[in-house]
Scaffold this motif. Sequence first.
Motif, PDB file in Angstrom:
ATOM      1  N   TYR A  67      -0.154   8.761  -5.490  1.00 47.35           N
ATOM      2  CA  TYR A  67      -1.218   9.660  -5.022  1.00 47.35           C
ATOM      3  C   TYR A  67      -0.652  10.535  -3.905  1.00 47.35           C
ATOM      4  CZ  TYR A  67      -3.967   6.064  -7.378  1.00 47.35           C
ATOM      5  OH  TYR A  67      -4.472   5.172  -8.299  1.00 47.35           O
ATOM      6  N   PRO A  68       0.075  11.608  -4.241  1.00 45.68           N
ATOM      7  CA  PRO A  68       0.742  12.439  -3.220  1.00 45.68           C
ATOM      8  C   PRO A  68      -0.250  12.954  -2.175  1.00 45.68           C
ATOM      9  CG  PRO A  68       1.441  13.067  -5.434  1.00 45.68           C
ATOM     10  CD  PRO A  68       0.309  12.113  -5.606  1.00 45.68           C
ATOM     11  N   TRP A  69       0.182  12.937  -0.932  1.00 46.76           N
ATOM     12  CA  TRP A  69      -0.665  13.351   0.192  1.00 46.76           C
ATOM     13  C   TRP A  69      -1.113  14.802   0.061  1.00 46.76           C
ATOM     14  CZ3 TRP A  69      -4.020  12.255   3.513  1.00 46.76           C
ATOM     15  CH2 TRP A  69      -4.161  12.896   4.744  1.00 46.76           C
ATOM     16  N   ASN A  70      -0.325  15.652  -0.577  1.00 49.83           N
ATOM     17  CA  ASN A  70      -0.708  17.053  -0.741  1.00 49.83           C
ATOM     18  C   ASN A  70      -1.856  17.221  -1.725  1.00 49.83           C
ATOM     19  OD1 ASN A  70       1.232  17.962   1.045  1.00 49.83           O
ATOM     20  ND2 ASN A  70       2.784  18.246  -0.545  1.00 49.83           N
ATOM     21  N   ASP A  71      -2.044  16.250  -2.616  1.00 54.51           N
ATOM     22  CA  ASP A  71      -3.066  16.363  -3.658  1.00 54.51           C
ATOM     23  C   ASP A  71      -4.260  15.433  -3.444  1.00 54.51           C
ATOM     24  OD1 ASP A  71      -1.521  18.227  -4.988  1.00 54.51           O
ATOM     25  OD2 ASP A  71      -0.543  16.754  -6.272  1.00 54.51           O
ATOM     26  N   TRP A  72      -4.080  14.394  -2.654  1.00 54.82           N
ATOM     27  CA  TRP A  72      -5.115  13.362  -2.535  1.00 54.82           C
ATOM     28  C   TRP A  72      -5.494  13.124  -1.076  1.00 54.82           C
ATOM     29  CZ3 TRP A  72      -7.347  10.500  -6.581  1.00 54.82           C
ATOM     30  CH2 TRP A  72      -6.805  10.739  -7.848  1.00 54.82           C
ATOM     31  N   ASN A  73      -6.806  13.000  -0.843  1.00 56.09           N
ATOM     32  CA  ASN A  73      -7.276  12.420   0.407  1.00 56.09           C
ATOM     33  C   ASN A  73      -7.038  10.918   0.334  1.00 56.09           C
ATOM     34  OD1 ASN A  73      -8.920  14.681   1.909  1.00 56.09           O
ATOM     35  ND2 ASN A  73      -9.443  14.881  -0.244  1.00 56.09           N
ATOM     36  N   ARG A  74      -6.741  10.307   1.466  1.00 54.81           N
ATOM     37  CA  ARG A  74      -6.419   8.877   1.468  1.00 54.81           C
ATOM     38  C   ARG A  74      -7.203   8.151   2.560  1.00 54.81           C
ATOM     39  NH1 ARG A  74       0.164   8.960   1.677  1.00 54.81           N
ATOM     40  NH2 ARG A  74       0.656   9.314  -0.526  1.00 54.81           N
ATOM     41  N   TYR A  75      -7.735   6.985   2.200  1.00 53.15           N
ATOM     42  CA  TYR A  75      -8.356   6.087   3.163  1.00 53.15           C
ATOM     43  C   TYR A  75      -7.730   4.709   2.967  1.00 53.15           C
ATOM     44  CZ  TYR A  75     -11.960   9.640   3.804  1.00 53.15           C
ATOM     45  OH  TYR A  75     -12.624  10.810   4.088  1.00 53.15           O
ATOM     46  N   VAL A  76      -7.313   4.097   4.054  1.00 53.73           N
ATOM     47  CA  VAL A  76      -6.737   2.755   4.002  1.00 53.73           C
ATOM     48  C   VAL A  76      -7.606   1.851   4.867  1.00 53.73           C
ATOM     49  CG1 VAL A  76      -4.704   1.324   4.376  1.00 53.73           C
ATOM     50  CG2 VAL A  76      -4.430   3.718   3.683  1.00 53.73           C
ATOM     51  N   PHE A  77      -8.373   0.971   4.203  1.00 55.11           N
ATOM     52  CA  PHE A  77      -9.282   0.066   4.896  1.00 55.11           C
ATOM     53  C   PHE A  77      -8.755  -1.364   4.773  1.00 55.11           C
ATOM     54  CE2 PHE A  77     -12.849   3.145   3.498  1.00 55.11           C
ATOM     55  CZ  PHE A  77     -12.574   3.978   4.565  1.00 55.11           C
ATOM     56  N   ALA A  78      -8.614  -2.050   5.885  1.00 53.06           N
ATOM     57  CA  ALA A  78      -8.162  -3.441   5.878  1.00 53.06           C
ATOM     58  C   ALA A  78      -9.181  -4.299   6.612  1.00 53.06           C
ATOM     59  CB  ALA A  78      -6.788  -3.563   6.540  1.00 53.06           C
ATOM     60  N   ALA A  79      -9.255  -5.583   6.225  1.00 51.41           N
ATOM     61  CA  ALA A  79     -10.212  -6.483   6.860  1.00 51.41           C
ATOM     62  C   ALA A  79      -9.653  -7.894   6.886  1.00 51.41           C
ATOM     63  CB  ALA A  79     -11.551  -6.457   6.133  1.00 51.41           C
ATOM     64  N   GLY A  80     -10.034  -8.630   7.905  1.00 53.02           N
ATOM     65  CA  GLY A  80      -9.620 -10.020   8.051  1.00 53.02           C
ATOM     66  C   GLY A  80     -10.177 -10.565   9.341  1.00 53.02           C
ATOM     67  N   ASP A  81      -9.699 -11.735   9.720  1.00 56.87           N
ATOM     68  CA  ASP A  81     -10.215 -12.359  10.937  1.00 56.87           C
ATOM     69  C   ASP A  81      -9.319 -12.111  12.152  1.00 56.87           C
ATOM     70  OD1 ASP A  81      -8.070 -13.936  10.313  1.00 56.87           O
ATOM     71  OD2 ASP A  81      -9.250 -15.722   9.806  1.00 56.87           O
ATOM     72  N   ALA A  83       0.835  -1.206   0.000  1.00 56.49           N
ATOM     73  CA  ALA A  83       0.000   0.000   0.000  1.00 56.49           C
ATOM     74  C   ALA A  83       0.867   1.253   0.000  1.00 56.49           C
ATOM     75  CB  ALA A  83      -0.934  -0.006   1.205  1.00 56.49           C
ATOM     76  N   ARG A  84       1.897   1.275   0.832  1.00 64.85           N
ATOM     77  CA  ARG A  84       2.787   2.437   0.881  1.00 64.85           C
ATOM     78  C   ARG A  84       3.443   2.676  -0.474  1.00 64.85           C
ATOM     79  NH1 ARG A  84       7.528   2.417   5.272  1.00 64.85           N
ATOM     80  NH2 ARG A  84       8.133   0.612   4.002  1.00 64.85           N
ATOM     81  N   GLU A  85       3.819   1.600  -1.137  1.00 63.32           N
ATOM     82  CA  GLU A  85       4.444   1.729  -2.457  1.00 63.32           C
ATOM     83  C   GLU A  85       3.448   2.259  -3.491  1.00 63.32           C
ATOM     84  OE1 GLU A  85       6.053  -1.343  -5.891  1.00 63.32           O
ATOM     85  OE2 GLU A  85       6.290  -1.906  -3.784  1.00 63.32           O
ATOM     86  N   LEU A  86       2.234   1.719  -3.507  1.00 65.18           N
ATOM     87  CA  LEU A  86       1.227   2.138  -4.492  1.00 65.18           C
ATOM     88  C   LEU A  86       0.749   3.567  -4.250  1.00 65.18           C
ATOM     89  CD1 LEU A  86      -0.901  -1.148  -4.734  1.00 65.18           C
ATOM     90  CD2 LEU A  86       0.832  -0.329  -6.336  1.00 65.18           C
ATOM     91  N   LEU A  87       0.733   3.998  -2.998  1.00 61.74           N
ATOM     92  CA  LEU A  87       0.250   5.348  -2.682  1.00 61.74           C
ATOM     93  C   LEU A  87       1.230   6.440  -3.094  1.00 61.74           C
ATOM     94  CD1 LEU A  87      -1.463   4.848   0.794  1.00 61.74           C
ATOM     95  CD2 LEU A  87      -2.557   5.536  -1.348  1.00 61.74           C
ATOM     96  N   GLU A  88       2.428   6.063  -3.502  1.00 63.33           N
ATOM     97  CA  GLU A  88       3.358   7.064  -4.012  1.00 63.33           C
ATOM     98  C   GLU A  88       2.817   7.748  -5.266  1.00 63.33           C
ATOM     99  OE1 GLU A  88       7.121   5.206  -4.601  1.00 63.33           O
ATOM    100  OE2 GLU A  88       7.495   4.867  -2.456  1.00 63.33           O
TER     101      GLU A  88
END
Length: 442
Positions: free
Chosen positions: A346-360, A339-344
Amino acid sequence: MGLRDDLDRFREVGEERREDLSEFIQYGDLSGGNRNDIQIPIKIVSLPGFEYDQRDQGGVGQGDGGTPDVGQPVGQPQPQPGDGDDGEEGEPGEEGGEHEYYEMDPEEFAQELDEELGLDLEPKGKRVIEEKEGPYTDLTRSGPDSTLDFERMFKEGLKRKLTMDFDEEFVREVCKVEGITPREVFEWARSENLPVSMAWIEDAHAEAADDRGTWASIEDVEENVERETVHEQIRRDGIKHVPFRREDERYRYPEIIEEKEKNVVVVNIRDVSGSMREKKRELVERTFTPLDWYLTGKYDNAEFVYIAHDADAWEVEREEFFGIRSGGGTRISSAYELARELLEEYPWNDWNRYVFAAGDSENSSNDTEEGVIPLMESIPANLHAYVETQPSGNAINATHAEELERHFGDGDDVAVAYVNSEEDVTDAIYRILSTEAGDSDE
């Protein structure tokens, strides 16, 4: 009420009786439509109509080949279209009924979910796409005459007039006191906070030379001469002159308004290891899909990234995201590394970001504390969320969600939600969407 009124009422009820939004999210088929066209089933109300009883085909003008004689059998009703082909009766339920849906775009979905769950998420603009002139609310010391703020200049001059004016006639009377000198008049005026110069008093004192001795003392003047305030003078005579100064001039110019585009990237992470069986996968889909719809409706431009992981992580398309199941172990930090690699992109200054994870909540030993938490802290985002799905209750080694809660506490940019059944889905969605901090983009 006539038949037409009845029909209109039936149509109205039919339109209103689409599935309740919360009920749809918890139990409905979320696969209908796509991210930009949400289809919610309608509870159909059949409209009334007339039809002939197929058993009653006799009567005047209904016979075949003329009028039958008295006592002559008229035969059995003939099969009608829809009664079955080749004399065979149709079996009930062989053909599915036609389903109808209420089509809802993401903006409407987001608005209704706000109302239903009491949410109040205000999207934040990030990327500046345009600068334009706003209202003329700012002021500068120079500019064209057409933008001169005359009202402000007049008020400044009026305040000066009220401050500097005084009752000149009363001071002239003080100059008539027996034996008084210009210096004594000046010192008295200063004690009264009168904005008068020594030069003015000397002129007034000289003019009153012939009347000197009219008053025995200043106290005598104050007892016998009525003083008039500046406000009383203005009410009596009006304003003939307002003392403007160059420093009073201000020129209006427009406020520069930045139009910002509301962009968002949503990273959806799902555990696909062997322990994530069908029911757990369904609860993840039932939670993540409405979140995708909601954020699509809230932002001008929404991008989605889907990451599946067991011990390793890889990017997938949405169509396969909810169905994948592998036989490997679990290392949740591998998904955050990707995720950190892919979010490069989408720069934080230009994009709002949500990181949702799910599992057991099952994870390899020490990976949550040593891997996941540091990675979450290193990825700037409006919100990090983890959704635990355990239909049968917590497993002994399902500790990931609890470790996140212990570390982050009641932080305003990390949410942890528990979904053990469909009834928990809307509560989890509210928990996630109501956690985001108001100033997370600063």
